[in-house]
Design a protein around this motif. Structure first.
Motif, PDB file in Angstrom:
ATOM      1  N   UNK A  90       0.860  -1.177   0.000  1.00 17.81           N
ATOM      2  CA  UNK A  90       0.000   0.000   0.000  1.00 17.81           C
ATOM      3  C   UNK A  90       0.897   1.227   0.000  1.00 17.81           C
ATOM      4  N   UNK A  91       0.598   2.144  -0.902  1.00 19.38           N
ATOM      5  CA  UNK A  91       1.332   3.404  -0.982  1.00 19.38           C
ATOM      6  C   UNK A  91       0.319   4.523  -0.792  1.00 19.38           C
ATOM      7  N   UNK A  92       0.608   5.420   0.151  1.00 17.53           N
ATOM      8  CA  UNK A  92      -0.265   6.550   0.414  1.00 17.53           C
ATOM      9  C   UNK A  92       0.546   7.827   0.221  1.00 17.53           C
ATOM     10  N   UNK A  93       0.028   8.709  -0.640  1.00 21.34           N
ATOM     11  CA  UNK A  93       0.648  10.009  -0.877  1.00 21.34           C
ATOM     12  C   UNK A  93      -0.346  11.058  -0.403  1.00 21.34           C
ATOM     13  N   UNK A  94       0.047  11.824   0.617  1.00 22.34           N
ATOM     14  CA  UNK A  94      -0.819  12.865   1.157  1.00 22.34           C
ATOM     15  C   UNK A  94      -0.149  14.218   0.990  1.00 22.34           C
ATOM     16  N   UNK A  95      -0.938  15.209   0.638  1.00 25.84           N
ATOM     17  CA  UNK A  95      -0.458  16.576   0.508  1.00 25.84           C
ATOM     18  C   UNK A  95      -1.234  17.462   1.473  1.00 25.84           C
TER      19      UNK A  95
END
Length: 153
Positions: A90-95
């Motif tokens: 699982x890859x999570x990219x948050x800005x």
């Protein structure tokens, strides 16, 4: 096993998200590194449900991975799920907009083993965890600088 990195970028959140949404650029970058990438739904619009099939060599063996964009909430979140023989990721990219011209990029990768051989593989990564974490954070810092320079153009 999990790797996490947070980087601050001198650019508006919308610009950073737009750069992170240029999936064709990332596909070409992976191909230059020897990864075969094929988008499963080439005509679908950008958003949740996009998927890629990849083939690459890791530790001398050919591997295959299926990657799906599970969540796409502009301009703050992208979540990917990957599946290969024995390992799910699982890859999570948050800005997060810190100010109108500053954005915090949070990048998280989590790997889970489903088979004994995958557990052994992840265990070998855990033994080198300190070095892997350092390399991961260094690469994420370089990536943040690259995004900054592209936004400055």
């Amino acid at each position: 096993m999990q790797f996490v990195s947070k980087e601050d970028i001198e650019a508006p959140v919308a610009q950073v998200f737009a750069i992170l949404s240029e999936f064709e650029t990332f596909e070409r970058s992976a191909m230059r590194r020897g990864v075969e990438v094929q988008r499963v739904d080439a005509s679908a619009p950008i958003g949740a449900g996009m998927a890629w099939d990849t083939r690459f060599r890791l530790r001398g063996k050919p591997r295959e991975m299926h990657v799906v964009l599970k969540q796409y909430d502009a301009p703050s979140l992208m979540r990917f799920a990957s599946h290969s023989k024995g390992i799910n990721g699982d890859v999570v990219i948050e800005l997060l907009a810190l100010s109108p011209r500053r954005t915090r990029l949070s990048f998280s990768v989590e790997l889970k083993a489903n088979t004994l051989s995958a557990r052994l593989f992840l265990q070998s990564l855990k033994l080198a965890r300190k070095n892997m974490s350092r390399r991961f954070k260094l690469r994420m810092a370089e990536f943040a600088k690259e995004i900054e320079s592209r936004c400055a153009r």
